[in-house]
Motif scaffolding. Structure first.
Motif, PDB file in Angstrom:
ATOM      1  N   GLU A 180       0.642  -1.261   0.014  1.00  0.00           N
ATOM      2  CA  GLU A 180       0.096  -0.063  -0.015  1.00  0.00           C
ATOM      3  C   GLU A 180       0.822   1.341   0.087  1.00  0.00           C
ATOM      4  O   GLU A 180       0.439   2.227  -0.491  1.00  0.00           O
ATOM      5  N   VAL A 181       2.169   1.245   0.725  1.00  0.00           N
ATOM      6  CA  VAL A 181       2.833   2.443   0.748  1.00  0.00           C
ATOM      7  C   VAL A 181       4.203   2.165   0.829  1.00  0.00           C
ATOM      8  O   VAL A 181       4.611   1.006   1.364  1.00  0.00           O
ATOM      9  N   GLY A 182       5.036   2.983   0.414  1.00  0.00           N
ATOM     10  CA  GLY A 182       6.405   2.601   0.270  1.00  0.00           C
ATOM     11  C   GLY A 182       7.548   3.949  -0.329  1.00  0.00           C
ATOM     12  O   GLY A 182       6.692   4.772  -0.829  1.00  0.00           O
ATOM     13  N   GLU A 183       8.698   3.868   0.109  1.00  0.00           N
ATOM     14  CA  GLU A 183       9.540   4.896  -0.394  1.00  0.00           C
ATOM     15  C   GLU A 183      10.864   3.974  -0.897  1.00  0.00           C
ATOM     16  O   GLU A 183      11.062   3.118  -0.735  1.00  0.00           O
ATOM     17  N   HIS A 184      11.143   4.421  -2.183  1.00  0.00           N
ATOM     18  CA  HIS A 184      12.387   4.014  -2.690  1.00  0.00           C
ATOM     19  C   HIS A 184      13.558   5.228  -2.718  1.00  0.00           C
ATOM     20  O   HIS A 184      13.305   6.255  -3.176  1.00  0.00           O
ATOM     21  N   THR A 185      14.521   4.733  -1.662  1.00  0.00           N
ATOM     22  CA  THR A 185      15.513   5.928  -1.294  1.00  0.00           C
ATOM     23  C   THR A 185      16.968   5.411  -1.757  1.00  0.00           C
ATOM     24  O   THR A 185      17.682   6.365  -1.600  1.00  0.00           O
ATOM     25  N   ALA A 186      17.166   4.232  -2.015  1.00  0.00           N
ATOM     26  CA  ALA A 186      18.488   3.885  -2.743  1.00  0.00           C
ATOM     27  C   ALA A 186      18.937   4.118  -3.951  1.00  0.00           C
ATOM     28  O   ALA A 186      17.859   4.297  -4.760  1.00  0.00           O
ATOM     29  N   ASP A 187      19.994   4.249  -4.109  1.00  0.00           N
ATOM     30  CA  ASP A 187      20.566   4.654  -5.496  1.00  0.00           C
ATOM     31  C   ASP A 187      19.948   3.555  -6.404  1.00  0.00           C
ATOM     32  O   ASP A 187      20.124   2.279  -6.179  1.00  0.00           O
ATOM     33  N   GLY A 188      19.936   3.740  -7.603  1.00  0.00           N
ATOM     34  CA  GLY A 188      19.457   2.695  -8.603  1.00  0.00           C
ATOM     35  C   GLY A 188      18.437   3.112  -9.544  1.00  0.00           C
ATOM     36  O   GLY A 188      17.913   4.191  -9.511  1.00  0.00           O
ATOM     37  N   HIS A 189      17.659   1.935 -10.040  1.00  0.00           N
ATOM     38  CA  HIS A 189      16.753   2.208 -11.112  1.00  0.00           C
ATOM     39  C   HIS A 189      15.209   1.364 -10.377  1.00  0.00           C
ATOM     40  O   HIS A 189      15.519   0.403  -9.783  1.00  0.00           O
ATOM     41  N   PHE A 190      14.194   2.405 -10.751  1.00  0.00           N
ATOM     42  CA  PHE A 190      12.882   1.986 -10.396  1.00  0.00           C
ATOM     43  C   PHE A 190      11.985   1.838 -11.645  1.00  0.00           C
ATOM     44  O   PHE A 190      11.915   3.012 -11.904  1.00  0.00           O
ATOM     45  N   HIS A 191      11.353   1.017 -11.783  1.00  0.00           N
ATOM     46  CA  HIS A 191      10.330   1.040 -13.134  1.00  0.00           C
ATOM     47  C   HIS A 191       8.879   0.508 -12.292  1.00  0.00           C
ATOM     48  O   HIS A 191       8.713  -0.482 -11.643  1.00  0.00           O
ATOM     49  N   ILE A 192       7.810   1.194 -13.071  1.00  0.00           N
ATOM     50  CA  ILE A 192       6.508   0.670 -12.630  1.00  0.00           C
ATOM     51  C   ILE A 192       5.589   1.157 -14.017  1.00  0.00           C
ATOM     52  O   ILE A 192       5.949   2.458 -14.550  1.00  0.00           O
ATOM     53  N   ASP A 193       4.637   0.373 -14.234  1.00  0.00           N
ATOM     54  CA  ASP A 193       3.584   0.860 -15.458  1.00  0.00           C
ATOM     55  C   ASP A 193       2.407   1.363 -14.558  1.00  0.00           C
ATOM     56  O   ASP A 193       1.845   0.405 -13.838  1.00  0.00           O
ATOM     57  N   LEU A 194       2.151   2.612 -14.855  1.00  0.00           N
ATOM     58  CA  LEU A 194       0.942   3.080 -14.358  1.00  0.00           C
ATOM     59  C   LEU A 194      -0.397   2.920 -15.229  1.00  0.00           C
ATOM     60  O   LEU A 194      -0.317   3.485 -16.258  1.00  0.00           O
ATOM     61  N   PRO A 195      -1.496   2.330 -14.967  1.00  0.00           N
ATOM     62  CA  PRO A 195      -2.619   2.430 -15.700  1.00  0.00           C
ATOM     63  C   PRO A 195      -3.322   3.827 -15.933  1.00  0.00           C
ATOM     64  O   PRO A 195      -3.317   4.530 -14.560  1.00  0.00           O
ATOM     65  N   THR A 196      -3.547   4.129 -17.003  1.00  0.00           N
ATOM     66  CA  THR A 196      -4.260   5.652 -17.008  1.00  0.00           C
ATOM     67  C   THR A 196      -5.759   5.575 -17.248  1.00  0.00           C
ATOM     68  O   THR A 196      -6.484   4.292 -17.306  1.00  0.00           O
ATOM     69  N   LEU A 197      -6.434   6.487 -17.249  1.00  0.00           N
ATOM     70  CA  LEU A 197      -7.985   6.302 -17.492  1.00  0.00           C
ATOM     71  C   LEU A 197      -8.391   6.167 -18.893  1.00  0.00           C
ATOM     72  O   LEU A 197      -9.527   6.012 -19.547  1.00  0.00           O
ATOM     73  N   LEU A 198      -7.299   5.969 -19.846  1.00  0.00           N
ATOM     74  CA  LEU A 198      -7.498   5.905 -21.331  1.00  0.00           C
ATOM     75  C   LEU A 198      -7.578   4.368 -21.519  1.00  0.00           C
ATOM     76  O   LEU A 198      -6.481   3.830 -21.980  1.00  0.00           O
ATOM     77  N   GLY A 199      -8.551   3.641 -21.220  1.00  0.00           N
ATOM     78  CA  GLY A 199      -8.561   2.161 -21.516  1.00  0.00           C
ATOM     79  C   GLY A 199      -7.484   1.296 -20.854  1.00  0.00           C
ATOM     80  O   GLY A 199      -7.265   1.490 -19.844  1.00  0.00           O
ATOM     81  N   ASP A 200      -6.890   0.589 -21.715  1.00  0.00           N
ATOM     82  CA  ASP A 200      -5.793  -0.078 -21.319  1.00  0.00           C
ATOM     83  C   ASP A 200      -4.421   0.206 -21.602  1.00  0.00           C
ATOM     84  O   ASP A 200      -3.390  -0.449 -21.411  1.00  0.00           O
ATOM     85  N   HIS A 230      -1.145   2.159 -20.538  1.00  0.00           N
ATOM     86  CA  HIS A 230      -0.281   2.483 -19.512  1.00  0.00           C
ATOM     87  C   HIS A 230       0.746   3.486 -19.771  1.00  0.00           C
ATOM     88  O   HIS A 230       1.073   3.654 -21.057  1.00  0.00           O
ATOM     89  N   ILE A 231       1.394   3.937 -18.700  1.00  0.00           N
ATOM     90  CA  ILE A 231       2.482   4.957 -18.936  1.00  0.00           C
ATOM     91  C   ILE A 231       3.477   4.225 -18.082  1.00  0.00           C
ATOM     92  O   ILE A 231       3.393   3.880 -17.097  1.00  0.00           O
ATOM     93  N   ALA A 232       4.728   4.030 -18.923  1.00  0.00           N
ATOM     94  CA  ALA A 232       5.890   3.368 -18.241  1.00  0.00           C
ATOM     95  C   ALA A 232       6.647   4.281 -17.497  1.00  0.00           C
ATOM     96  O   ALA A 232       7.177   5.309 -18.206  1.00  0.00           O
ATOM     97  N   VAL A 233       6.990   4.429 -16.324  1.00  0.00           N
ATOM     98  CA  VAL A 233       7.690   5.195 -15.761  1.00  0.00           C
ATOM     99  C   VAL A 233       9.036   4.369 -15.017  1.00  0.00           C
ATOM    100  O   VAL A 233       9.058   3.649 -14.558  1.00  0.00           O
ATOM    101  N   ASP A 234      10.173   5.283 -15.368  1.00  0.00           N
ATOM    102  CA  ASP A 234      11.488   4.757 -14.844  1.00  0.00           C
ATOM    103  C   ASP A 234      12.168   5.860 -14.187  1.00  0.00           C
ATOM    104  O   ASP A 234      12.193   7.173 -14.465  1.00  0.00           O
ATOM    105  N   ILE A 235      12.437   5.579 -12.936  1.00  0.00           N
ATOM    106  CA  ILE A 235      13.091   6.800 -11.869  1.00  0.00           C
ATOM    107  C   ILE A 235      14.409   6.034 -11.527  1.00  0.00           C
ATOM    108  O   ILE A 235      14.884   5.252 -11.195  1.00  0.00           O
ATOM    109  N   ALA A 236      15.351   6.949 -12.005  1.00  0.00           N
ATOM    110  CA  ALA A 236      16.911   6.788 -11.963  1.00  0.00           C
ATOM    111  C   ALA A 236      17.381   7.700 -10.625  1.00  0.00           C
ATOM    112  O   ALA A 236      17.079   8.985 -10.574  1.00  0.00           O
ATOM    113  N   ARG A 237      17.938   7.115  -9.459  1.00  0.00           N
ATOM    114  CA  ARG A 237      18.408   7.730  -8.462  1.00  0.00           C
ATOM    115  C   ARG A 237      19.785   7.561  -8.110  1.00  0.00           C
ATOM    116  O   ARG A 237      20.377   6.485  -8.269  1.00  0.00           O
ATOM    117  N   TRP A 238      20.675   8.948  -7.924  1.00  0.00           N
ATOM    118  CA  TRP A 238      21.788   8.689  -7.584  1.00  0.00           C
ATOM    119  C   TRP A 238      22.367   9.556  -6.683  1.00  0.00           C
ATOM    120  O   TRP A 238      22.382  10.957  -7.074  1.00  0.00           O
TER     121      TRP A 238
END
Length: 486
Positions: A367-387, A389-397
């Motif tokens: 339900e809840v979380g934080e990503h605070t370590a260096d590295g790469h985080f990926h998630i596909d978010l469902p939008t209101l437009l049918g099926d 998604h938006i692919a989100v890539d977060i790079a932290r350094w």
């Protein structure tokens, strides 16, 4: 910037400044505490008198913060990444009497004391008004005095309370709101300066109903003149380590952020085209707050908000089709749907949602979380437009965070907090890939923009059928019709 008198009390909310905290209290109260509606209404009228005189400076502050904040943050966080330290500094040198200070623990900059967080607030000559406010809430006093778990507080100085307009000081906000306001200054856990500098957002003790009772957050930005919270509030005394946590003093009272729709309306120089698009297409980028069988209440949202610049990149023909033709308005509505994610709130360093995703944080996986370590985080978010998604890539350094959407669109301004989610600002309109052809997503780099044919191909399957109309591109006039502000 244009504001009506009805919006004046809310202007401060977007910048988390106190014009005053009373003025923004009614935003929260009217939505959740109907029984105090008459009190809030009467008190709001008094606040408007004090807000008028400060509008001009607020407008400049918001626009300047919006334009320059990310550049400063990225530059200075790059310095941290190279191995240098940023000293938050202290504008206050006598927060406590010398006899109450100890040497800072090894590896920590600043000062320490044997007092608890609450005792430290009571002992300082700079926080007498906040201490008096706390005394009306025994549960919060116990929490700030407790030693079973660490706690951190951003405590407003007495000077912060002086910014409340004179007329408003005679009208005390509802007690329910003050308790929420206090909780918005408190962080569960230990957050010394080093941890704050490496964070983009911070979870508070205020659990927001419209985020599914998850913690409302504070936004951290590092500028040439120090560390600020929610764009405007400056840390003026940092890193006083108490026996049960940490204290940092701030120069304004923090107020919970406004709803998404209101935040967008506060920046017409950036989002006037987006507002026009929402109005003309009948699309409103915010959710219903009350549950019913037709419109169940949502628990947070992520809005990838395209700026005026983003719409301009589409080109004159595409904009003429979307805004000036009856057929195009249906495509415009579909396009806006692709920018909204419901029930999942994605900050640059935290996620509120139901997806199971890996992270360095033990709590990040539900339900809840934080990503605070260096590295790469990926998630596909469902939008209101049918099926789609938006692919989100977060790079932290080392505290520097880069957010990319669909592989190529960068987030221009990260983590604009709202009551019901977060706004991630983009300077390129997001367009879904073609549903059948293996064709890459539009990157916004073409000088001529995107063709109307391609827009129709990509959005056509998601456009609602309209009786007597057939999606097409004939007779699209670039000039004339309804004026589009770009």
């Amino acid at each position: 910037m244009r504001y009506s008198n009805a919006l004046l009390p809310f202007v401060a909310t977007a910048a988390a400044i106190v014009i005053p905290d009373e003025a923004t209290a009614q935003q929260l109260v009217l939505d959740t505490e109907k029984k105090v509606e008459n009190t809030a209404s009467s008190w709001r009228k008094q606040v408007c008198h004090g807000a008028n005189a400060l509008l001009s400076s607020i407008e400049d502050t918001l626009d300047n913060a919006f334009d320059g904040l990310e550049r400063q943050t990225n530059k200075l966080k790059g310095i941290v990444a190279e191995g240098f330290e940023i000293d938050i500094g202290s504008d206050i040198t006598d927060f406590l009497s010398p006899s109450l200070y100890n040497e800072a623990p090894r590896g920590q900059r600043g000062y320490s004391t044997n007092l608890t967080v609450y005792q430290t607030i009571r002992a300082s000559n700079h926080t007498t008004k906040f201490a008096k406010l706390l005394d009306d809430y025994p549960e919060m006093v116990d929490r700030l005095n407790g030693t079973s778990a660490n706690i951190t507080i951003f405590v407003p100085t007495d000077a912060a309370f002086e910014k409340i307009p004179d007329r408003a000081r005679d009208f005390k906000p509802p007690k329910e709101f003050i308790e929420k306001l206090i909780k918005y200054h408190v962080l569960p856990g230990f957050y010394p300066a080093s941890r704050i500098l490496s964070s983009h957002t911070l979870p508070t003790a205020f659990e927001e109903e419209h985020l599914g009772n998850r913690p409302q957050r504070l936004r951290v930005s590092i500028g040439l003149f120090g560390v600020k919270l929610n764009f405007f509030t400056k840390v003026v005394y940092a890193n006083l380590l108490a026996s049960n946590g940490a204290l940092h003093a701030i120069d304004n009272i923090l107020t919970p952020p406004p709803p998404t729709k209101l935040l967008i309306s506060l920046f017409p120089s950036k989002f006037s085209t987006l507002e026009l698009a929402a109005h003309k297409s009948g699309f409103i980028p915010h959710h219903h707050h009350h549950s019913n069988t037709t419109h169940p209440a949502l628990t947070g949202l992520t809005f990838f908000a395209p700026t005026n610049t983003a719409f301009k990149k589409l080109g004159p023909r595409a904009n003429a089709f979307l805004f000036n033709s009856p057929k195009g308005l249906h495509f415009l509505r579909a396009l806006l749907k692709y920018h909204v994610v419901a029930n999942e709130t994605l900050y640059s360093d935290a996620y509120y949602g139901h997806q199971k995703v890996p992270s360095d944080s033990a709590e990040f996986g539900g339900e809840v979380g934080e990503h605070t370590a260096d590295g790469h985080f990926h998630i596909d978010l469902p939008t209101l437009l049918g099926d789609k998604h938006i692919a989100v890539d977060i790079a932290r350094w080392h505290g520097f965070i880069r957010v990319k959407l669909n592989g190529h669109v960068g987030v221009a301004v990260q983590d604009a907090l709202t009551k019901d989610g977060v706004v991630q600002v983009v300077d390129t309109v997001l367009i879904p890939p073609h549903p059948r052809k293996h064709r890459g997503v539009w990157d916004g780099e073409s000088e001529r923009g995107i063709s109307v044919d391609e827009l129709v191909e990509r959005l056509g399957p998601y456009v609602e059928e309209v009786e007597g109309e057939e999606a097409g591109v004939e007779d699209v006039e670039v000039d004339g019709g309804v004026e589009v502000e770009l």
